[in-house]
Design an enzyme around this catalytic site. Structure first.
Site, mmCIF file in Angstrom:
data_model
loop_
_atom_site.group_PDB
_atom_site.id
_atom_site.type_symbol
_atom_site.label_atom_id
_atom_site.label_comp_id
_atom_site.label_asym_id
_atom_site.label_seq_id
_atom_site.Cartn_x
_atom_site.Cartn_y
_atom_site.Cartn_z
ATOM 1 N N PRO A 100 3.614 13.626 6.563
ATOM 2 C CA PRO A 100 4.790 14.476 6.766
ATOM 3 C C PRO A 100 5.610 14.148 8.022
ATOM 4 O O PRO A 100 6.681 14.696 8.197
ATOM 5 C CB PRO A 100 4.189 15.889 6.866
ATOM 6 C CG PRO A 100 2.802 15.673 7.369
ATOM 7 C CD PRO A 100 2.352 14.351 6.845
ATOM 8 N N GLY A 101 5.101 13.279 8.911
ATOM 9 C CA GLY A 101 6.010 12.834 9.981
ATOM 10 C C GLY A 101 5.517 13.028 11.405
ATOM 11 O O GLY A 101 6.312 12.927 12.341
ATOM 12 N N GLY A 102 4.222 13.260 11.591
ATOM 13 C CA GLY A 102 3.689 13.425 12.958
ATOM 14 C C GLY A 102 3.923 12.187 13.814
ATOM 15 O O GLY A 102 4.400 12.292 14.955
ATOM 16 N N ASP A 127 7.917 6.429 2.984
ATOM 17 C CA ASP A 127 6.846 7.174 2.294
ATOM 18 C C ASP A 127 7.426 7.746 1.001
ATOM 19 O O ASP A 127 8.534 8.292 1.018
ATOM 20 C CB ASP A 127 6.330 8.320 3.199
ATOM 21 C CG ASP A 127 4.935 8.789 2.773
ATOM 22 O OD1 ASP A 127 4.740 9.113 1.586
ATOM 23 O OD2 ASP A 127 4.039 8.814 3.631
ATOM 24 N N ASP A 160 -0.273 4.412 8.821
ATOM 25 C CA ASP A 160 -1.357 5.409 8.789
ATOM 26 C C ASP A 160 -1.586 5.847 7.341
ATOM 27 O O ASP A 160 -1.694 7.030 7.046
ATOM 28 C CB ASP A 160 -0.942 6.603 9.680
ATOM 29 C CG ASP A 160 -2.017 7.665 9.817
ATOM 30 O OD1 ASP A 160 -3.214 7.312 9.795
ATOM 31 O OD2 ASP A 160 -1.657 8.848 9.959
ATOM 32 N N LYS A 193 -9.085 2.930 7.047
ATOM 33 C CA LYS A 193 -10.014 3.869 6.382
ATOM 34 C C LYS A 193 -11.368 3.199 6.250
ATOM 35 O O LYS A 193 -11.450 2.030 5.856
ATOM 36 C CB LYS A 193 -9.503 4.195 4.974
ATOM 37 C CG LYS A 193 -8.714 5.449 4.911
ATOM 38 C CD LYS A 193 -9.522 6.576 4.271
ATOM 39 C CE LYS A 193 -9.004 7.941 4.574
ATOM 40 N NZ LYS A 193 -9.382 8.695 5.667
HETATM 41 C C1 LIG Z 1 -2.387 10.351 6.327
HETATM 42 S S1 LIG Z 1 -0.771 10.428 5.693
HETATM 43 C C2 LIG Z 1 0.195 9.915 7.060
HETATM 44 C C3 LIG Z 1 0.344 10.973 8.121
HETATM 45 C C4 LIG Z 1 1.423 10.606 9.125
HETATM 46 N N1 LIG Z 1 1.032 9.464 9.972
HETATM 47 C C5 LIG Z 1 1.769 11.769 10.042
HETATM 48 O O1 LIG Z 1 1.623 11.609 11.276
HETATM 49 O O2 LIG Z 1 2.198 12.833 9.575
HETATM 50 C C6 LIG Z 1 -0.718 9.071 4.616
HETATM 51 C C7 LIG Z 1 0.629 8.860 3.930
HETATM 52 O O3 LIG Z 1 0.643 7.573 3.342
HETATM 53 C C8 LIG Z 1 1.501 7.649 2.230
HETATM 54 N N2 LIG Z 1 1.337 6.492 1.334
HETATM 55 C C9 LIG Z 1 0.299 6.210 0.511
HETATM 56 N N3 LIG Z 1 0.561 5.103 -0.189
HETATM 57 C C10 LIG Z 1 1.782 4.636 0.203
HETATM 58 C C11 LIG Z 1 2.595 3.532 -0.149
HETATM 59 N N4 LIG Z 1 2.207 2.647 -1.072
HETATM 60 N N5 LIG Z 1 3.778 3.360 0.464
HETATM 61 C C12 LIG Z 1 4.180 4.248 1.414
HETATM 62 N N6 LIG Z 1 3.460 5.320 1.769
HETATM 63 C C13 LIG Z 1 2.276 5.528 1.179
HETATM 64 C C14 LIG Z 1 1.123 8.970 1.582
HETATM 65 O O4 LIG Z 1 2.173 9.425 0.753
HETATM 66 C C15 LIG Z 1 0.897 9.845 2.811
HETATM 67 O O5 LIG Z 1 2.035 10.611 3.089
#
Ligand SMILES: C[S@@+](CC[C@H](N)C(=O)[O-])C[C@H]1O[C@@H](n2cnc3c(N)ncnc32)[C@H](O)[C@@H]1O
Length: 347
Positions: A219-221, A237, A274, A304
């Site tokens: 969500p954008g942290g 994203d 991330d 991961k």
């Molecule tokens: C753990 S969250 C990221 C949290 C973010 N760093 C924050 O600070 O709010 C992982 C994100 O990776 C995205 N994601 C997964 N596969 C993706 C892809 N192929 N391309 C872009 N984003 C992807 C997911 O939609 C998810 O929103």
């Protein structure tokens, strides 16, 4: 009085701390660094352990600082080990008798204890009592930050472990490496703490960067932190970014899969990722976008740990991203869960 030879034969003892569940990985890294004969004992299973190495204290610290293990979050020396009856008085007498300090130093006393020690006396009360002894006996100035020395005390129901060190020798100057950031009002996600911690752990200053690509940004942290540091940010994203961020003048949001986006070559000096994904698939996506990261640019990536084989996961990731990215440091941060964070440079 022990001779130096006897002391070095006896070795030196430390308490090591890892994130819960990763203690054995930290031990494995320590075992690989030192010759045979390193001994381990659990204090808190899978998390906190005592290790004794057949080398002198300074040599052990030097080696660990220069070959920093990924899973060892914190270490503290054990200079003295006391059979402890659990009373505050015994602890105070012990400190007064066993410590030898220069007077007038700024000291941070860090107390940790196992659950079995009980909660009728809090760590804050223990700390206050120890501070009193240090003030009376050595005119110590108690501080929380910028200390000259850290006095670390680990309490179990029948032992007290005591060690004195310089803050930079503990891998983290936070007690047990448990670094805490204040949660801000309206903070988009807890994930922000991971990037804040990475900035410190890798000795980076995000204010020096101009343009960042955030892959898997919702969500954008992370995006919010990069914007706060003054960068132009391109966030990618398929999921939505927090609506509060969308109006930011320095943000470009591409609501797309990372495999579908294209940029000008060398557009960014920082790339962060991330994505909670299998590391190999994530590496493929990142690799496909590396043309957009400037030579010498920085990459910060969360890995991961899917099948509990962390060393293999990091090795594979580094292989997959080489030769374009060179690993500088990998660290399981306090804010990482089943993952760790790597810092790489674009070659
Ligand atoms: C753990 S969250 C990221 C949290 C973010 N760093 C924050 O600070 O709010 C992982 C994100 O990776 C995205 N994601 C997964 N596969 C993706 C892809 N192929 N391309 C872009 N984003 C992807 C997911 O939609 C998810 O929103």
């Amino acid at each position: 009085m022990m001779t130096e030879k006897e002391q070095s034969r006896q070795g030196s003892t430390f308490i090591g701390t890892a994130n819960h569940g990763f203690g054995q990985h930290a031990q494995e890294e320590i075992r690989r660094l030192f010759e045979a004969g390193t001994q381990f004992r659990h204090i808190i299973p899978a998390e906190v352990f005592i290790f004794t190495v057949q080398e002198e204290k300074e040599a052990v610290i030097h080696k660990l600082l220069h070959n920093e293990p990924m899973f060892l979050r914190h270490m503290q020396p054990v200079d003295v080990e006391l059979d402890w009856d659990g009373s505050m008085e015994t602890l105070q007498q012990f400190i007064g008798r066993e410590l030898k300090l220069e007077s007038g130093l700024k000291a941070a006393v860090q107390i940790r204890k196992t659950e079995q020690v009980g909660s009728d006396i809090s760590t804050t009360e223990y700390k206050r009592a120890v501070d009193d002894v240090l003030i009376k006996q050595w005119s110590i100035i108690p501080v929380a930050k910028d200390a000259d020395i850290i006095v670390s005390i680990f309490l179990t129901p029948d032992k007290a472990y005591l060690g004195v060190s310089k803050p930079e020798h503990n891998l983290s100057d936070w007690s047990g490496g448990a670094i805490r950031f204040r949660k801000e009002e309206g903070q988009v996600s807890r994930a922000k703490f991971k990037l804040l911690e990475a900035e410190r752990a890798f000795g980076l200053d995000f204010q020096q960067y101009r343009s960042a690509l955030d892959i898997g940004a919702a969500p954008g942290g992370w995006t919010s932190l990069l914007l706060e540091r003054g960068m132009k940010v391109t966030a990618v994203d398929p999921a939505k970014l927090d609506s509060g961020l969308l109006r930011h003048p320095k943000l470009t949001f591409l609501q797309k899969n990372a495999g579908e986006v294209k940029f000008q070559p060398q557009s960014f000096d920082l790339l962060v990722c991330d994505m909670s994904w299998s590391p190999r698939q994530m590496a493929k996506l990142v690799k496909g976008l590396l043309y957009s990261l400037q030579t010498g640019g920085t990459a910060i990536i969360t890995v991961k740990l899917m099948h509990k084989k962390p060393f293999q996961a990091v090795r594979e990731l580094v292989e997959d991203l080489s030769p374009d990215l060179a690993l500088q440091k990998g660290k399981q941060l306090f804010h990482n869960r089943e993952e760790l964070t790597v810092f790489l440079i674009r070659t």
